[in-house]
Design an enzyme around this catalytic site. Structure first.
Site, PDB file in Angstrom:
ATOM      1  N   HIS A  79       0.832  -1.203   0.000  1.00 57.57           N
ATOM      2  CA  HIS A  79       0.000   0.000   0.000  1.00 57.57           C
ATOM      3  C   HIS A  79       0.864   1.249   0.000  1.00 57.57           C
ATOM      4  CE1 HIS A  79       0.411  -0.508   4.492  1.00 57.57           C
ATOM      5  NE2 HIS A  79       0.486   0.823   4.466  1.00 57.57           N
ATOM      6  N   GLU A 130      -3.670   4.208   2.012  1.00 58.53           N
ATOM      7  CA  GLU A 130      -3.880   4.541   3.421  1.00 58.53           C
ATOM      8  C   GLU A 130      -3.808   6.059   3.541  1.00 58.53           C
ATOM      9  OE1 GLU A 130      -0.829   3.111   6.096  1.00 58.53           O
ATOM     10  OE2 GLU A 130      -2.040   3.494   7.882  1.00 58.53           O
TER      11      GLU A 130
END
Lengths: 136, 136
Positions: A79, A130
């Site tokens: 991520h 995120e």
């Protein structure tokens, strides 16, 4: 809305081997491993000066990166984390724009002790995003 | 050896749609698209303050990101680019450490007009790594 790139997370099957690759082969500034039991990962920080890479190894029975490593046994970029000033304002804007926030939409305390949210990869070019509030 | 994180490259099937996601949904500072015919990509720069994300759409018949998008039709993180001071010194160190440099091992001029090399993902935690010399 979008602030600095806080980190890129790379899931790895073996944190000692990954640390050696970054420390010795690439000659980077690499931290000691830290076990984050609540987050189901052991993490090593690679300091790049302007931002960091986080190497993540699964920890415990229900690690959030276990499924990713089953699909990508050598590891891979898991991520990307961007900073935002106000996580609630960011969330409300994203929902208004039709983007999917994962989980129940309530920010959780992330691995750095700051509120975070994860966004659906399908809404962000196939990338798990995120968001981390820059102030705690 | 390893310097700053220069960029994270995200391969996308549609650069206009990806630009809109970063500009409107995420509220980022996004450049106009630039066609880099020699590199087989159209690129958009997302300025994050400390570093950048590059959104890449395939351009032409033999784009280096075409195969990746066949496997990942929604897109995804394609490579990570780190800066080094001296690309030849970096290459020689990597080869000594047993890491595989892609191609013929000779640095090429990258998309920013600076010498670059790509490293084998299997030697770097499943991640395609680009090294870019910080001075041209």
């Amino acid at each position: 809305m979008l602030g600095r790139l806080n980190h890129v997370a790379i899931a790895v099957p073996n944190i000692a081997a990954a640390s050696a690759i970054y420390r010795e082969t690439l000659g980077a500034d690499v931290s000691e491993p830290q076990s984050l039991t609540d987050h189901g990962v052991t993490v090593v920080f690679v300091d790049l000066g302007n931002t960091k890479v986080e190497l993540l190894e699964p920890l415990g029975e229900s690690s959030p990166i276990a499924a990713f490593l089953e699909k990508n046994p050598s590891g891979g970029m898991h991520h990307i984390c961007y900073e935002v000033e106000d996580i609630f304002k960011a969330r409300d804007h994203l929902i208004k724009e039709g983007a999917r926030v994962l989980g129940d939409g309530k920010p959780k305390l992330g691995a750095h002790g700051k509120p975070v949210l994860f966004l659906h990869p399908k809404d962000f070019c196939g990338t798990l995003v995120e968001l981390e509030q820059s102030a705690a």
